[in-house]
Scaffold this active site. Structure first.
Site, PDB file in Angstrom:
ATOM      1  N   PHE A   1       0.806  -1.226   0.000  1.00 18.83           N
ATOM      2  CA  PHE A   1       0.000   0.000   0.000  1.00 18.83           C
ATOM      3  C   PHE A   1       0.836   1.271   0.000  1.00 18.83           C
ATOM      4  CE2 PHE A   1       0.908  -0.270   4.555  1.00 18.83           C
ATOM      5  CZ  PHE A   1       1.128   1.052   4.859  1.00 18.83           C
TER       6      PHE A   1
ATOM      7  N   LYS B   1      -1.011  -6.987  -9.492  1.00 21.36           N
ATOM      8  CA  LYS B   1      -2.046  -7.126  -8.445  1.00 21.36           C
ATOM      9  C   LYS B   1      -1.652  -6.123  -7.355  1.00 21.36           C
ATOM     10  CE  LYS B   1      -3.091  -8.537  -4.818  1.00 21.36           C
ATOM     11  NZ  LYS B   1      -3.449  -7.588  -3.741  1.00 21.36           N
TER      12      LYS B   1
ATOM     13  N   GLU C   1      -4.970  -4.085  -2.230  1.00 17.05           N
ATOM     14  CA  GLU C   1      -6.418  -3.833  -2.248  1.00 17.05           C
ATOM     15  C   GLU C   1      -6.753  -2.556  -1.472  1.00 17.05           C
ATOM     16  OE1 GLU C   1      -4.759  -6.162  -0.793  1.00 17.05           O
ATOM     17  OE2 GLU C   1      -5.481  -6.546   1.253  1.00 17.05           O
TER      18      GLU C   1
ATOM     19  N   SER D   1       5.114  -7.107   3.390  1.00 14.95           N
ATOM     20  CA  SER D   1       5.581  -7.441   4.743  1.00 14.95           C
ATOM     21  C   SER D   1       6.337  -8.779   4.758  1.00 14.95           C
ATOM     22  CB  SER D   1       4.375  -7.519   5.677  1.00 14.95           C
ATOM     23  OG  SER D   1       3.514  -8.524   5.209  1.00 14.95           O
TER      24      SER D   1
ATOM     25  N   CYS E   1       9.683   1.784   3.699  1.00 11.13           N
ATOM     26  CA  CYS E   1      10.581   0.674   4.026  1.00 11.13           C
ATOM     27  C   CYS E   1      11.999   1.174   4.252  1.00 11.13           C
ATOM     28  CB  CYS E   1      10.562  -0.377   2.935  1.00 11.13           C
ATOM     29  SG  CYS E   1      11.253   0.246   1.413  1.00 11.13           S
TER      30      CYS E   1
ATOM     31  N   GLU F   1       9.180  -4.476  13.176  1.00  9.98           N
ATOM     32  CA  GLU F   1       8.943  -3.314  12.307  1.00  9.98           C
ATOM     33  C   GLU F   1       7.618  -2.682  12.749  1.00  9.98           C
ATOM     34  OE1 GLU F   1       7.594  -3.991   8.247  1.00  9.98           O
ATOM     35  OE2 GLU F   1       8.937  -2.408   7.558  1.00  9.98           O
TER      36      GLU F   1
HETATM   37  P1  NAD Z   1       1.346  -6.820   2.881  1.00  7.08           P
HETATM   38  O1  NAD Z   1       2.331  -7.924   2.947  1.00  7.08           O
HETATM   39  O2  NAD Z   1       0.215  -6.838   3.838  1.00  7.08           O
HETATM   40  O3  NAD Z   1       0.656  -6.752   1.423  1.00  7.08           O
HETATM   41  C1  NAD Z   1       1.443  -6.666   0.262  1.00  7.08           C
HETATM   42  C2  NAD Z   1       0.704  -7.343  -0.894  1.00  7.08           C
HETATM   43  O4  NAD Z   1       0.549  -8.744  -0.608  1.00  7.08           O
HETATM   44  C3  NAD Z   1      -0.699  -6.797  -1.132  1.00  7.08           C
HETATM   45  O5  NAD Z   1      -0.916  -6.731  -2.524  1.00  7.08           O
HETATM   46  C4  NAD Z   1      -1.604  -7.821  -0.467  1.00  7.08           C
HETATM   47  O6  NAD Z   1      -2.871  -7.939  -1.091  1.00  7.08           O
HETATM   48  C5  NAD Z   1      -0.824  -9.124  -0.639  1.00  7.08           C
HETATM   49  N1  NAD Z   1      -1.038 -10.052   0.472  1.00  7.08           N
HETATM   50  C6  NAD Z   1      -1.252  -9.731   1.779  1.00  7.08           C
HETATM   51  N2  NAD Z   1      -1.355 -10.863   2.509  1.00  7.08           N
HETATM   52  C7  NAD Z   1      -1.194 -11.904   1.667  1.00  7.08           C
HETATM   53  C8  NAD Z   1      -1.169 -13.323   1.827  1.00  7.08           C
HETATM   54  N3  NAD Z   1      -1.353 -13.899   3.026  1.00  7.08           N
HETATM   55  N4  NAD Z   1      -0.963 -14.076   0.749  1.00  7.08           N
HETATM   56  C9  NAD Z   1      -0.766 -13.529  -0.468  1.00  7.08           C
HETATM   57  N5  NAD Z   1      -0.775 -12.188  -0.682  1.00  7.08           N
HETATM   58  C10 NAD Z   1      -0.979 -11.383   0.362  1.00  7.08           C
HETATM   59  O7  NAD Z   1       2.168  -5.453   2.992  1.00  7.08           O
HETATM   60  P2  NAD Z   1       1.613  -3.967   3.136  1.00  7.08           P
HETATM   61  O8  NAD Z   1       1.082  -3.778   4.518  1.00  7.08           O
HETATM   62  O9  NAD Z   1       0.774  -3.613   1.976  1.00  7.08           O
HETATM   63  O10 NAD Z   1       2.980  -3.127   2.978  1.00  7.08           O
HETATM   64  C11 NAD Z   1       3.802  -2.753   4.068  1.00  7.08           C
HETATM   65  C12 NAD Z   1       5.022  -3.640   4.147  1.00  7.08           C
HETATM   66  O11 NAD Z   1       5.749  -3.560   2.916  1.00  7.08           O
HETATM   67  C13 NAD Z   1       6.002  -3.206   5.219  1.00  7.08           C
HETATM   68  O12 NAD Z   1       6.447  -4.354   5.905  1.00  7.08           O
HETATM   69  C14 NAD Z   1       7.140  -2.566   4.442  1.00  7.08           C
HETATM   70  O13 NAD Z   1       8.405  -2.606   5.076  1.00  7.08           O
HETATM   71  C15 NAD Z   1       7.137  -3.392   3.201  1.00  7.08           C
HETATM   72  N6  NAD Z   1       7.799  -2.697   2.094  1.00  7.08           N
HETATM   73  C16 NAD Z   1       9.025  -3.158   1.726  1.00  7.08           C
HETATM   74  C17 NAD Z   1       9.716  -2.518   0.711  1.00  7.08           C
HETATM   75  C18 NAD Z   1      11.077  -2.999   0.284  1.00  7.08           C
HETATM   76  O14 NAD Z   1      11.527  -2.583  -0.764  1.00  7.08           O
HETATM   77  N7  NAD Z   1      11.731  -3.864   1.037  1.00  7.08           N
HETATM   78  C19 NAD Z   1       9.136  -1.414   0.065  1.00  7.08           C
HETATM   79  C20 NAD Z   1       7.873  -0.979   0.470  1.00  7.08           C
HETATM   80  C21 NAD Z   1       7.204  -1.643   1.499  1.00  7.08           C
END
Ligand code: NAD
Length: 497
Positions: free
Chosen positions: A150, A174, A177, A227, A282, A382
């Site tokens: 997000f 994708k 959401e 994450s 991040c 985090e």
């Molecule tokens: P998230 O893991 O909740 O969601 C990321 C994506 O995965 C979304 O599209 C979501 O729909 C999908 N998703 C969520 N749960 C899932 C599951 N169980 N199975 C399959 N798909 C699933 O992450 P978020 O809350 O949207 O983003 C924040 C996180 O992203 C933080 O931990 C941040 O550090 C990390 N981030 C990392 C970087 C990097 O480059 N390392 C960059 C930006 C954000």
């Protein structure tokens, strides 16, 4: 007004027939601004079939023509920069300045994608045996996909699809959401730039939709950002299904402050890098490690952090916006409570933050903890909120040991006047992106985004040369031509005509 977010399939926006829709909210008010479909399997299958078909022709489009689509796309993104930022700001709550930065960092990757030919060159060795040459050519994989978080709705999709598509692949995105609107606008502009229909598709949903992509035999590579638990899951399931996977995960970025560092610079950089974008970056600095006593720093840090005010995107004075959701806010508040319970000193507590005119927003004010130890959850996890935790160590060696013991390895920085200390830190730290007297090492597209250890699963990173390698396959050719094949003079003349 609430809008139904479309899918983007076969070069156009299409309304999903899904029976299940999820709310998209404005994080500053928690009002519903849209609803996003949980895409049906039949719709995803259509997106994949269309991507497979489109890629067959797209891979044979001359590379300079593919590059020109990226040039036109860059122009359109710049022209629509403010509109994209406005939309992005609406769904994330980011300040307009932050939202514009999000779009701009993505545009830089599109510029790199326009330079695809020089990054897709193979290699040649003449005379690997008598009259035999060896060379390699670089070819696209097929259909690739991206699953994005997000917090950067423009930049992170743009880390992925422009490079993959310029390399001759088609791509299925994708997006999160929680922020699906920006991706649709990005796709529409891509189509306007002259990309053939089907080369980029956008579908929506959550785990079941991601699982479908992870398991589908026509998907060859998966780029993920999000994450840690999701990254681990996607890496495991994707590789089990024989796909290439790069999964960028969470972070806990440390800034090491040496006693000789410039105080004013340290304070202003620490404040900006820890609470900017509500800490939902991040690359945010979430841990300050003071070498020597932190006493002289904390008092001033507290004064400066207290001046920082969150606010809505309409407020030009706001330093940052709300957290993405009510749940995200509750999570951050729990960490703040745990920090207090564990005995850390809460120098500044943003738990009860209010913003005039926005009583229901997901606000958390700047929060500062001192006296933090490595066994506390506020150090280990985090938090992804505007919370900075401060620790003390005696020496640079101890600081290095601390940072290297932490499981994450996304970004770090050191502030010092000593070149030797900076050189030692850069050389010995086990973190992929290092800033020296800069708070956040800025991700630039000519280098790759190189998180290490628990912040990354895979081997080839995003954008830069590594992304081109991730989205391509190398073929090596051994070639021999016999002397008898050389046509005689007149024939050669005819051929050259
Ligand atoms: P998230 O893991 O909740 O969601 C990321 C994506 O995965 C979304 O599209 C979501 O729909 C999908 N998703 C969520 N749960 C899932 C599951 N169980 N199975 C399959 N798909 C699933 O992450 P978020 O809350 O949207 O983003 C924040 C996180 O992203 C933080 O931990 C941040 O550090 C990390 N981030 C990392 C970087 C990097 O480059 N390392 C960059 C930006 C954000």
């Amino acid at each position: 007004m609430s809008e139904k977010v479309p899918l983007f399939i076969d070069g156009e926006c299409r309304q999903s027939s899904a029976s299940e829709w999820l709310d998209v909210t404005n994080p500053a008010t928690n009002e519903i601004i849209g609803s996003v479909p949980v895409t049906l399997e039949i719709e995803m299958q259509r997106a994949i079939e269309s991507a497979v078909q489109a890629q067959k022709d797209w891979k044979d489009v001359p590379i300079s023509e593919r590059a020109r689509v990226m040039l036109r796309y860059q122009h359109l993104l710049k022209k629509n920069h403010d509109d994209i930022a406005e939309l992005l700001s609406k769904e994330t709550g980011k300040t307009l300045a932050d939202a514009k930065g999000d779009v701009w960092r993505g545009i830089e990757v599109v510029e790199q994608a326009a330079n695809i030919a020089s990054n897709m060159m193979g290699e040649t060795v003449e005379n690997v045996a008598t009259d035999i040459d060896g060379y390699s050519i670089v070819q696209p994989l097929g259909v690739c996909c991206g699953i994005t978080p997000f917090n950067f709705p423009a930049m992170i999709p743009l880390w992925m699809f422009p490079i993959a598509i310029a390399a001759g692949n088609s791509f299925i995105l994708k997006p999160s959401e929680q922020v699906p609107l920006t991706s649709i606008l990005l796709a529409e502009l891509f189509q306007q730039a002259g990309a053939p229909s089907g080369v980029l598709q956008v579908i929506h949903g959550t785990k079941p939709q991601v699982d479908y992509l992870l398991e589908h035999p026509d998907i060859k590579a998966i780029s993920f950002v999000g994450s840690v638990p999701t990254a681990q899951y996607i890496y495991q399931v994707g590789t089990q299904h024989h796909k290439r996977v790069q999964a960028f995960a969470g972070a806990k970025n440390h800034m090491v402050i040496m006693p000789d560092a410039n105080k004013a610079q340290v304070i202003s950089n620490l404040v900006g890098s820890s609470v900017g974008a509500a800490g939902q970056r991040c690359m945010a600095i979430s841990v300050a490690v003071f070498v020597g006593s932190s006493k002289q720093w904390i008092a001033e840090l507290k004064v400066e952090m207290a001046k920082i005010k969150p606010g809505s995107k309409e407020d030009p004075e706001a330093a940052y916006g709300p957290l993405i959701s009510h749940q995200a806010k509750q999570r951050v508040l729990s960490f703040i409570e745990e920090g207090k319970q564990a005995g850390a000193v809460c120098e500044l507590d943003g738990s009860h933050c209010k913003v005039d005119g926005y009583p229901n927003g997901n606000w958390v004010g700047p929060t500062l903890f001192s006296g933090v130890t490595t066994d506390m959850s506020i150090y280990q996890q985090e938090i992804f909120g505007p919370v900075l935790v401060c620790l003390e160590v005696e020496t640079l060696e101890e600081a290095l040991e601390l940072v290297n013991r932490n499981p994450y390895g996304n970004g770090t920085s050191i502030f010092t006047a000593s070149g030797a200390a900076a050189r030692k830190y850069q050389h010995e730290v086990l973190v992929g992106q290092v800033g020296i007297n800069v708070p956040i090492p800025v991700p630039l597209p000519f280098f790759s985004f190189t998180g290490w250890r628990g912040s990354f699963y895979g081997d080839l990173h995003a954008y830069g040369k590594q992304a081109v390698r991730f989205y391509t396959e190398t073929k090596t050719v051994t070639s021999r031509w016999f002397d008898d094949d050389i046509p005689d003079g007149p024939n050669l003349t005819i051929q050259l005509k």
